[in-house]
Design an enzyme around this catalytic site. Sequence first.
Site, PDB file in Angstrom:
ATOM      1  CD  GLU A 159      35.929 -10.070  83.662  1.00 52.29           C
ATOM      2  OE1 GLU A 159      34.847 -10.424  83.138  1.00 52.29           O
ATOM      3  OE2 GLU A 159      36.992 -10.051  83.028  1.00 52.29           O
TER       4      GLU A 159
ATOM      5  CG  HIS B 107      39.116 -11.173  80.522  1.00 49.00           C
ATOM      6  ND1 HIS B 107      37.991 -10.498  80.145  1.00 49.00           N
ATOM      7  CD2 HIS B 107      40.022 -10.939  79.532  1.00 49.00           C
ATOM      8  CE1 HIS B 107      38.197  -9.884  78.986  1.00 49.00           C
ATOM      9  NE2 HIS B 107      39.403 -10.141  78.591  1.00 49.00           N
TER      10      HIS B 107
ATOM     11  CG  HIS C  43      34.773  -7.949  80.610  1.00 46.79           C
ATOM     12  ND1 HIS C  43      35.149  -9.184  80.163  1.00 46.79           N
ATOM     13  CD2 HIS C  43      34.085  -7.373  79.586  1.00 46.79           C
ATOM     14  CE1 HIS C  43      34.723  -9.365  78.918  1.00 46.79           C
ATOM     15  NE2 HIS C  43      34.066  -8.279  78.553  1.00 46.79           N
TER      16      HIS C  43
ATOM     17  CD  GLU D 218      38.388 -15.515  81.592  1.00 46.31           C
ATOM     18  OE1 GLU D 218      38.015 -15.065  80.507  1.00 46.31           O
ATOM     19  OE2 GLU D 218      38.019 -15.052  82.696  1.00 46.31           O
TER      20      GLU D 218
END
Length: 375
Positions: free
Chosen positions: A169, A259, A166, A335
């Site tokens: 990110e 991410h 992504h 994350e």
Amino acid sequence: MRISSNFDSGNIQVIRAEQADDIQLAINKDNNSDFYQWFHFKLDSTPFINHKLTIQNVDKAAYPDGWQNYQAVASYDREEWFRVDTEFDGKSLSIDHTPEHDITYFAYFAPYSYERHLDLIGWAQTCFDCRHEHLGETLDGRDMSLLVVGQPEEGKKKIWITARQHPGETMAEWLIEGLLERLLDEDDGVARSLLDKAVLYIVPNMNPDGSVRGHLRTNANGANLNREWATPTAENSPEVLHVLNKMQQTGVDMFLDVHGDEALPYNFVAGSEGIPAYNARIAALENSFKQAFLMATPEFQDEVGYPKDEPGKANLTVACNAVAQKFDCLAYTLEMPFKDNINLPDAAYGWSPKRSKQLGEDVLIAIHAVADTLR
Ligand code: GEM
Ligand code: ZN
């Protein structure tokens, strides 16, 4: 006064910009997609006058909860990115800033430019025990680059790390920069010991096209790469196809997909508990990894994260699940927050490139802790 975004990862639409206290803006969607949230633009104006910038369409962005308690980042020199006064009223996002210089950059998170990406690849491949491999091209014709660290030998574990599926990110590629700086430090004991046990296959940027285009979540064709791991295609998701083909050749003993998360102000991991192949061995490896990561840094926590998938209900188009299922290996989505780690808040910078890089160094300790037991 003028606002522009015609540069690497730029994204803003100017609705009105005649008065400093009434600048009206909107975020453009990813190409061929309804996703949007990433913004990055430049304000060229008179310093020491208060400016009020309103981004009108944030309520329909991909993750509206991402605006709760969110502070935008700004920079004069494009190196230091600090947090600026930002309010979300449920509909629009208002930034209140009095510039100290003629030009101020604003972004959703500290950008990681394609030039910096090329510099990272260039520097890494000059280091001992690090080689570059071209995996293939993206839809816009950019190179998919793999860094191979360590000497492939019989008995060594194969550890794959991907980042920035992504593109918005950007903290993911900041983490990889920090991880590589430690892994390629010939005087670092964790790095040296890990490279005695394993070869690391690292893709610092899975989505260079989306990065340059100023996308939040998709590639040039509007494909969300983290939903393409079951049936990737050359026409829609060549980035994933190239990496999966290489994984097939090397095998995978551990996978980490890096991410950023718009809403949750924490660092956390999401595992593969919902895949059909999930078993006690993988569960034990997940626990060992998390315990080592918790010991390595208080920036990581395992209380808050995504809801666990029900047994057999995992989405097998997601990288972490697809790779764990295919290779019967430990696999985590890692994350980081766009906002801050609220267990260790920093009012001036929030979560930042520096802290992302440090987490990259620290996660190597957790990888090293499980390396011997991956098979
Ligand atoms: C997430 S990861 C998908 C959800 N994973 C689990 N295990 N619940 C995505 O792709 O939506 C990663 C991200 O976007 O940051
Ligand atoms: Zn993501």
